[in-house]
Design a protein around this motif. Structure first.
Motif, PDB file in Angstrom:
ATOM      1  N   ILE A   1     -32.920 -76.608 -17.420  1.00 14.35           N
ATOM      2  CA  ILE A   1     -34.253 -75.842 -16.831  1.00 14.35           C
ATOM      3  C   ILE A   1     -35.714 -76.921 -16.866  1.00 14.35           C
ATOM      4  N   SER A   2     -36.213 -77.095 -16.304  1.00 12.86           N
ATOM      5  CA  SER A   2     -37.544 -78.165 -16.111  1.00 12.86           C
ATOM      6  C   SER A   2     -38.712 -77.272 -16.437  1.00 12.86           C
ATOM      7  N   ALA A   3     -39.118 -77.268 -17.467  1.00  8.14           N
ATOM      8  CA  ALA A   3     -40.385 -76.845 -17.831  1.00  8.14           C
ATOM      9  C   ALA A   3     -41.664 -76.951 -18.710  1.00  8.14           C
ATOM     10  N   ALA A   4     -42.689 -77.256 -18.716  1.00  4.33           N
ATOM     11  CA  ALA A   4     -44.101 -78.353 -19.075  1.00  4.33           C
ATOM     12  C   ALA A   4     -43.964 -77.675 -20.768  1.00  4.33           C
ATOM     13  N   THR A   5     -43.624 -76.516 -21.045  1.00  2.31           N
ATOM     14  CA  THR A   5     -43.330 -76.416 -22.450  1.00  2.31           C
ATOM     15  C   THR A   5     -42.573 -75.838 -22.437  1.00  2.31           C
TER      16      THR A   5
ATOM     17  N   ARG B   1     -38.111 -71.626 -22.722  1.00  4.97           N
ATOM     18  CA  ARG B   1     -37.447 -70.543 -23.530  1.00  4.97           C
ATOM     19  C   ARG B   1     -37.845 -69.000 -22.282  1.00  4.97           C
ATOM     20  N   ALA B   2     -39.410 -68.988 -21.317  1.00  8.65           N
ATOM     21  CA  ALA B   2     -39.921 -67.481 -21.000  1.00  8.65           C
ATOM     22  C   ALA B   2     -38.092 -68.426 -20.041  1.00  8.65           C
TER      23      ALA B   2
END
Length: 199
Positions: A4-8, A13-14
């Motif tokens: 999962i790519s996410a900025a933070t 986690r969300a």
């Protein structure tokens, strides 16, 4: 395994929690909540069991989180579906319809079965999570009694009876013997006749 790519980290986690709870939702429609294992959920979510346990230490915690989400969606749907001018009968019909749709969308055993699956402590927490839905029903009955549309002697007892009547349609809905629309007509018709009785 997909990442999962996410900025933070918080966003990551969300997103992972959302993926897990969506997996529970899909599995509940196929095999029922009581039959779901942590292994099933991890596989469906595309994560390892170790990752899943980092978010939810056991099945009870996972089901509590899922129930909280379903309750949130129910309240949102109920609120958005009805205009402020809706009558108590219209509000009751919407409540019944959304409850029945929820039974079909997320099949689960009745109270006794869930208590056996989760244990008494987790079951009590589960009951606390669904309490907002029950408060909606109590509010509907209170408003109907106040306007004279409903004859209600004991609001809390009446709410429990209505939920029991809704629950009685669980197996016919899940087995496909009755549609949500047909079940809503049966349950709402029965309940509204009972509430309008002056005997």
């Amino acid at each position: 395994m997909p990442r999962i790519s996410a900025a933070t980290i918080g966003e990551h986690r969300a997103q992972t929690q959302d993926r897990i709870l969506q997996a529970v939702s899909r599995l509940s429609r196929v095999q029922g909540i009581d039959a779901i294992s942590m292994t099933d959920v991890a596989h469906e979510a595309g994560i390892t069991r170790t990752v899943l346990y980092n978010y939810y230490p056991d099945k009870a915690a996972l089901l509590l989180a899922f129930t909280e989400r379903v309750t949130h969606y129910f309240i949102e749907a109920y609120t958005s579906e009805l205009p402020p001018s809706a009558t108590p009968a219209e509000r009751l019909r919407a409540f019944v319809r959304l409850q029945l749709a929820g039974l079909l969308a997320h099949p689960h055993p009745g109270a006794a079965g869930l208590s056996a699956t989760l244990g008494p402590d987790a079951y009590q927490q589960l009951a606390d999570h669904v309490a907002p839905m029950q408060r909606i029903l109590v509010d509907i009955l209170d408003s109907g009694a106040g306007s004279g549309d409903f004859q209600v002697q004991d609001v809390a007892a009446t709410a429990r009876m209505i939920l029991a009547v809704i629950g009685a349609e669980r197996e016919p809905l899940i087995s496909g013997r009755v549609s949500v629309e047909a079940a809503e007509e049966i349950v709402s018709g029965f309940v509204l006749r009972a509430l309008s009785s002056t005997s």
